[in-house]
Design a protein around this motif. Structure first.
Motif, mmCIF file in Angstrom:
data_model
loop_
_atom_site.group_PDB
_atom_site.id
_atom_site.type_symbol
_atom_site.label_atom_id
_atom_site.label_comp_id
_atom_site.label_asym_id
_atom_site.label_seq_id
_atom_site.Cartn_x
_atom_site.Cartn_y
_atom_site.Cartn_z
ATOM 1 N N TYR A 18 -23.055 27.723 86.289
ATOM 2 C CA TYR A 18 -22.241 28.915 86.088
ATOM 3 C C TYR A 18 -21.129 28.562 85.113
ATOM 4 N N LEU A 19 -21.178 29.192 83.944
ATOM 5 C CA LEU A 19 -20.238 28.890 82.871
ATOM 6 C C LEU A 19 -19.348 30.106 82.645
ATOM 7 N N ASP A 20 -18.152 30.026 83.185
ATOM 8 C CA ASP A 20 -17.208 31.138 83.063
ATOM 9 C C ASP A 20 -16.493 31.068 81.711
ATOM 10 N N GLU A 21 -16.205 32.238 81.124
ATOM 11 C CA GLU A 21 -15.509 32.331 79.832
ATOM 12 C C GLU A 21 -16.224 31.505 78.750
ATOM 13 N N ILE A 22 -17.516 31.729 78.613
ATOM 14 C CA ILE A 22 -18.319 30.963 77.658
ATOM 15 C C ILE A 22 -17.839 31.121 76.227
ATOM 16 N N GLN A 23 -17.137 32.219 75.935
ATOM 17 C CA GLN A 23 -16.700 32.458 74.562
ATOM 18 C C GLN A 23 -15.729 31.393 74.054
ATOM 19 N N TYR A 24 -15.132 30.625 74.986
ATOM 20 C CA TYR A 24 -14.187 29.592 74.562
ATOM 21 C C TYR A 24 -14.867 28.283 74.174
ATOM 22 N N LEU A 25 -16.156 28.157 74.461
ATOM 23 C CA LEU A 25 -16.890 26.972 74.007
ATOM 24 C C LEU A 25 -17.223 27.126 72.527
ATOM 25 N N ASN A 26 -17.094 26.047 71.769
ATOM 26 C CA ASN A 26 -17.448 26.142 70.351
ATOM 27 C C ASN A 26 -18.957 26.118 70.183
ATOM 28 N N ASN A 67 -17.324 40.751 73.823
ATOM 29 C CA ASN A 67 -18.687 41.154 73.475
ATOM 30 C C ASN A 67 -19.516 39.923 73.146
ATOM 31 N N PRO A 68 -20.545 39.613 73.949
ATOM 32 C CA PRO A 68 -21.305 38.379 73.730
ATOM 33 C C PRO A 68 -22.025 38.341 72.392
ATOM 34 N N TYR A 69 -22.343 39.506 71.838
ATOM 35 C CA TYR A 69 -23.057 39.526 70.566
ATOM 36 C C TYR A 69 -22.167 39.081 69.407
ATOM 37 N N PHE A 70 -20.862 39.000 69.670
ATOM 38 C CA PHE A 70 -19.932 38.452 68.686
ATOM 39 C C PHE A 70 -19.411 37.087 69.114
ATOM 40 N N ALA A 71 -19.243 36.895 70.435
ATOM 41 C CA ALA A 71 -18.540 35.711 70.927
ATOM 42 C C ALA A 71 -19.461 34.567 71.333
ATOM 43 N N VAL A 72 -20.737 34.837 71.541
ATOM 44 C CA VAL A 72 -21.657 33.813 72.024
ATOM 45 C C VAL A 72 -22.681 33.487 70.935
ATOM 46 N N TYR A 73 -23.016 32.213 70.833
ATOM 47 C CA TYR A 73 -23.968 31.728 69.840
ATOM 48 C C TYR A 73 -25.299 32.474 69.966
ATOM 49 N N PHE A 97 -26.057 41.465 80.927
ATOM 50 C CA PHE A 97 -25.740 42.566 81.831
ATOM 51 C C PHE A 97 -24.264 42.909 81.668
ATOM 52 N N GLU A 98 -23.984 44.199 81.478
ATOM 53 C CA GLU A 98 -22.609 44.630 81.296
ATOM 54 C C GLU A 98 -22.016 45.104 82.624
ATOM 55 N N PHE A 99 -20.877 44.536 82.977
ATOM 56 C CA PHE A 99 -20.119 44.954 84.152
ATOM 57 C C PHE A 99 -19.018 45.905 83.694
ATOM 58 N N ASN A 148 -2.274 49.771 84.746
ATOM 59 C CA ASN A 148 -3.594 50.344 84.479
ATOM 60 C C ASN A 148 -4.023 50.170 83.035
ATOM 61 N N MET A 149 -3.200 49.465 82.245
ATOM 62 C CA MET A 149 -3.547 49.251 80.836
ATOM 63 C C MET A 149 -4.445 48.042 80.696
ATOM 64 N N ARG A 150 -5.597 48.245 80.073
ATOM 65 C CA ARG A 150 -6.454 47.123 79.687
ATOM 66 C C ARG A 150 -6.361 47.035 78.186
ATOM 67 N N TYR A 151 -5.709 46.017 77.672
ATOM 68 C CA TYR A 151 -5.517 45.975 76.235
ATOM 69 C C TYR A 151 -5.287 44.549 75.776
ATOM 70 N N ASP A 152 -6.006 44.165 74.747
ATOM 71 C CA ASP A 152 -5.861 42.854 74.122
ATOM 72 C C ASP A 152 -6.004 43.077 72.631
ATOM 73 N N ARG A 153 -4.961 42.801 71.878
ATOM 74 C CA ARG A 153 -4.975 43.139 70.459
ATOM 75 C C ARG A 153 -6.056 42.402 69.687
ATOM 76 N N ASP A 154 -6.574 41.318 70.254
ATOM 77 C CA ASP A 154 -7.623 40.579 69.560
ATOM 78 C C ASP A 154 -8.980 40.725 70.243
ATOM 79 N N GLY A 155 -9.051 41.525 71.286
ATOM 80 C CA GLY A 155 -10.285 41.609 72.045
ATOM 81 C C GLY A 155 -11.020 42.919 71.870
ATOM 82 N N ASP A 156 -12.081 43.084 72.657
ATOM 83 C CA ASP A 156 -12.941 44.259 72.562
ATOM 84 C C ASP A 156 -12.176 45.549 72.848
#
Length: 424
Positions: A99-107, A132-138, A148-150, A231-239
């Motif tokens: 189980y690899l959590d936050e896989i986007q941080y692996l190079n 978005n894994p299609y951008f963040a994952v190899y 699967f999208e949660f 209730n704000m979900r916001y990340d200026r660099d994220g999805d």
């Protein structure tokens, strides 16, 4: 150290998971896969606190494989090698589930290091990511996995979980927790679909409550500080950043000023008027365009005012710009025209200029064409004379097609008039 309430109340079975019915309800794809007993490589994608880790743990505890957990924020290549080294050992005879959590941080190199093993089945990978894994994952990892999208959990789905949280707190601490009217609903609607945040808010609410006669009273007033903008979900660099901007533009393009104001409000509440201002300028040119050419000037004035004023006053000129754009006639004819011209340019070889458009210069001895023969339009009726302007290879190509709005149709009528009079 006492474990956080969110961990204590974490579901042990799929039936206890809050939300995610679209993939976990009976007969749904992920539920079928889990019930089959065969676990493929999977990537869970979605915002924080919606059950990705919980579902992964439930799968791991019921599949009989040896479970290894890594977090991409601090996992090293050496950590991955340790997992690989256990392949085929007695402790992993039933297989390894990583189980690899936050896989986007692996190079890329770190992600590549497990490719061979997840492909041949030595390691079964369940990875999670908030991006978005299609951008963040190899890509090679994506191609060997099922995504699967949660989704954020609705407030109504959160209410039973929050009630269970208050009950657990009371049971563990041995005192009564009195919940004021609307407390549970306030937490449910104020946590942006994040179950973990709802649990943490419930726990903090009890700590902030008033203790009298062996009981704690939690009131909506005591939640105000805890729930500020929660209730704000916001990340200026994220999805979320790009999703909100996309939703804003599509709402304006679809002439829905109310939806546009909603998404703009989310950006303003996050304090991001720069991204909002830039997108409004793009929309004025891309979606309103020649149907109302003055729109870009008006929006520019609104944006300049907003940036000078700052929030909260900036909301007023920005709202004016949004309503103007949403209710204005629409045309993307200019965008389509320049895109067609660029496409033509990229598909052609080097192009020359018609001789009569070139800058005046000396005609050398033996020149095929002597003299420029340029016709000066202002010398002719309606300031128009027919002559070729495109390179020979593109002569006759049409890029701009008039929109069906009043502004462009008026321009078309004028164009037809001067063309017809020039042929007389």
């Amino acid at each position: 150290m006492s474990a956080p309430l969110a961990d204590k109340i974490r579901p042990k079975t799929l039936a206890d998971v809050v939300g995610q019915e679209h993939i976990l309800a009976e007969g749904r794809p992920l539920r079928r896969i889990i019930d089959s007993g065969t676990v493929p490589n999977m990537i869970f994608y979605g915002p924080s606190g919606v059950g990705k880790t919980t579902v992964a743990r439930i799968i791991a505890e019921n599949c009989g494989m040896s479970l290894y957990k890594l977090n991409g924020t601090n996992a090293s290549t050496a950590d991955i090698k340790e997992v690989v080294a256990d392949i085929g050992t007695f402790g992993s005879e039933n297989g390894i589930l990583l189980y690899l959590d936050e896989i986007q941080y692996l190079n890329k190199k770190q992600q590549q290091s497990i490719l061979e093993y997840i492909e041949n089945g030595d390691i079964t990978l369940i990875a999670s990511t908030t991006e978005n894994p299609y951008f963040a994952v190899y890509n090679a990892v994506i191609s060997r996995s099922t995504v699967f999208e949660f989704k954020p959990v609705s407030a109504q789905q959160l209410i039973p979980a929050i009630n269970r949280a208050f009950s657990l707190i009371a049971e563990e601490n041995g005192y009564e927790v009195c919940i004021g009217d609307d407390v549970v609903e306030t937490i449910a609607y104020g946590c942006g679909g994040d179950v973990r945040k709802a649990m943490n808010t419930a726990e903090l609410a009890v700590l902030c409550g008033e203790m009298t006669d062996g009981k704690v009273t939690v009131t909506p007033e005591s939640l105000k500080i805890l729930a500020q903008r929660s209730n704000m979900r916001y990340d200026r660099d994220g999805d979320q950043h790009y999703d909100i901007l996309s939703a804003l533009q599509k709402s304006i393009r679809g002439s829905d000023e109310n939806a546009a104001l909603h998404y703009a409000a989310r950006l303003m509440e996050a304090g991001d008027i720069i991204s909002l201002s830039r997108r409004l300028l793009v929309i004025a040119a891309e979606d309103i365009g020649l149907a109302y050419p003055q729109a870009i000037s008006i929006v520019k004035a609104c944006v300049d005012s907003a940036l000078q004023l700052g929030l909260p006053e900036a909301r007023i000129p920005l709202a004016e710009a949004i309503i103007l754009l949403a209710t204005a006639p629409k045309s993307n004819s200019a965008e389509s025209a320049i895109d067609a011209a660029i496409q033509d340019l990229r598909s052609c070889d080097a192009l020359d200029f018609p001789r009569h458009l070139q800058n005046k210069h000396f005609d050398g001895k033996g020149a095929a064409v002597v003299g420029q023969d340029y016709k000066y339009p202002h010398d002719y009726k309606n300031h128009y004379v027919k002559q070729q302007y495109l390179p020979d290879a593109l002569a006759g190509h049409i890029y701009y097609k008039y929109g069906d709005n009043k502004q462009e149709q008026s321009a078309l009528a004028y164009r037809r008039k001067i063309f017809s009079e020039a042929e007389e």
